[in-house]
Motif scaffolding. Structure first.
Motif, PDB file in Angstrom:
ATOM      1  N   VAL A  62       1.185  -0.813   0.410  1.00 47.11           N
ATOM      2  CA  VAL A  62      -0.031   0.308   0.171  1.00 47.11           C
ATOM      3  C   VAL A  62       0.969   0.962   0.008  1.00 47.11           C
ATOM      4  O   VAL A  62       1.203   1.059   1.410  1.00 47.11           O
ATOM      5  CB  VAL A  62      -1.368  -0.148   1.342  1.00 47.11           C
ATOM      6  N   VAL A  63       0.712   2.021  -0.517  1.00 40.24           N
ATOM      7  CA  VAL A  63       1.406   3.138  -0.958  1.00 40.24           C
ATOM      8  C   VAL A  63       0.446   4.406  -1.270  1.00 40.24           C
ATOM      9  O   VAL A  63      -0.293   4.958  -0.574  1.00 40.24           O
ATOM     10  CB  VAL A  63       1.767   3.559  -2.696  1.00 40.24           C
ATOM     11  N   VAL A  64       1.244   5.671   0.182  1.00 44.74           N
ATOM     12  CA  VAL A  64       0.087   6.487   0.482  1.00 44.74           C
ATOM     13  C   VAL A  64       0.828   8.052   0.375  1.00 44.74           C
ATOM     14  O   VAL A  64       2.194   7.847   0.431  1.00 44.74           O
ATOM     15  CB  VAL A  64      -0.226   6.199   2.352  1.00 44.74           C
ATOM     16  N   ASP A  65       1.329   8.901  -0.555  1.00 43.29           N
ATOM     17  CA  ASP A  65       1.750  10.162  -0.508  1.00 43.29           C
ATOM     18  C   ASP A  65       1.168  11.000   1.057  1.00 43.29           C
ATOM     19  O   ASP A  65       0.628  10.802   1.486  1.00 43.29           O
ATOM     20  CB  ASP A  65       1.232  11.363  -1.251  1.00 43.29           C
ATOM     21  N   ARG A  66       2.957  10.987   1.708  1.00 48.75           N
ATOM     22  CA  ARG A  66       3.197  12.448   2.932  1.00 48.75           C
ATOM     23  C   ARG A  66       1.865  12.926   2.762  1.00 48.75           C
ATOM     24  O   ARG A  66       1.125  12.843   4.735  1.00 48.75           O
ATOM     25  CB  ARG A  66       4.283  12.193   3.224  1.00 48.75           C
ATOM     26  N   LYS A  67       1.347  13.487   2.112  1.00 45.74           N
ATOM     27  CA  LYS A  67       0.580  15.244   2.715  1.00 45.74           C
ATOM     28  C   LYS A  67      -0.350  13.982   2.898  1.00 45.74           C
ATOM     29  O   LYS A  67      -1.687  14.192   4.221  1.00 45.74           O
ATOM     30  CB  LYS A  67      -0.231  15.612   1.037  1.00 45.74           C
ATOM     31  N   SER A  68      -1.305  13.150   1.999  1.00 44.89           N
ATOM     32  CA  SER A  68      -2.083  12.383   2.498  1.00 44.89           C
ATOM     33  C   SER A  68      -2.545  11.232   3.238  1.00 44.89           C
ATOM     34  O   SER A  68      -3.144  11.405   4.018  1.00 44.89           O
ATOM     35  CB  SER A  68      -3.108  10.972   1.480  1.00 44.89           C
ATOM     36  N   LEU A  69      -1.015  10.785   3.630  1.00 44.42           N
ATOM     37  CA  LEU A  69      -1.027   9.765   4.592  1.00 44.42           C
ATOM     38  C   LEU A  69      -1.842  10.518   6.408  1.00 44.42           C
ATOM     39  O   LEU A  69      -2.355  10.334   7.354  1.00 44.42           O
ATOM     40  CB  LEU A  69       0.643   9.438   5.631  1.00 44.42           C
ATOM     41  N   ALA A  70      -1.226  11.767   6.541  1.00 50.12           N
ATOM     42  CA  ALA A  70      -1.416  12.752   7.857  1.00 50.12           C
ATOM     43  C   ALA A  70      -3.634  12.682   7.629  1.00 50.12           C
ATOM     44  O   ALA A  70      -4.074  12.741   8.882  1.00 50.12           O
ATOM     45  CB  ALA A  70      -1.186  14.222   7.470  1.00 50.12           C
ATOM     46  N   ILE A  71      -3.708  12.160   6.649  1.00 53.71           N
ATOM     47  CA  ILE A  71      -5.033  11.721   7.058  1.00 53.71           C
ATOM     48  C   ILE A  71      -5.593  11.331   6.822  1.00 53.71           C
ATOM     49  O   ILE A  71      -6.979  10.438   7.481  1.00 53.71           O
ATOM     50  CB  ILE A  71      -5.602  12.707   5.956  1.00 53.71           C
TER      51      ILE A  71
END
Length: 107
Positions: A62-71
């Motif tokens: 599962v790959v998540v960009d850092r900006k989205s990860l906060a949410i």
């Protein structure tokens, strides 16, 4: 920080990637949209970007960009069927409110 898949979701993603014939895993993120402000974005991950964070869940990356990860930190992605409909369900502990149709949310 983590994002996980249930076994059903992982099985569905694994089968989709096999039928597609390529891809590193599942990319999960958020975008601005809808009446509540944010919507989930799901797509195949064909490459890893510099600002991506990778998780492994039931054998699926599962790959998540850092900006989205906060949410979406702590989110569990499930897959299910209800009658003739099937799809992913997001169990995000950070969600404060969702729109009536369930397409968007806010934190």
């Amino acid at each position: 920080m983590s994002v996980t898949l249930t076994e059903k979701a992982a099985s569905h993603v694994h089968g989709s990637l096999a039928r597609r014939g390529k891809g590193l895993g599942l990319r999960l993120g958020v975008r601005t949209s809808g009446c509540s402000g944010l919507a989930y974005r799901l797509e195949y991950a064909d490459r890893i970007e510099a600002d991506d964070v990778e998780f492994e869940s039931h054998g699926v990356k599962v790959v998540v960009d850092r900006k989205s990860l906060a949410i979406i930190d702590g989110t569990e992605l499930d897959f299910g069927r209800e009658g003739l409909n099937e799809g992913f369900r997001f169990n995000n502990p950070n969600v404060k409110d969702e729109c009536g149709c369930g397409e968007s949310f806010n934190v």
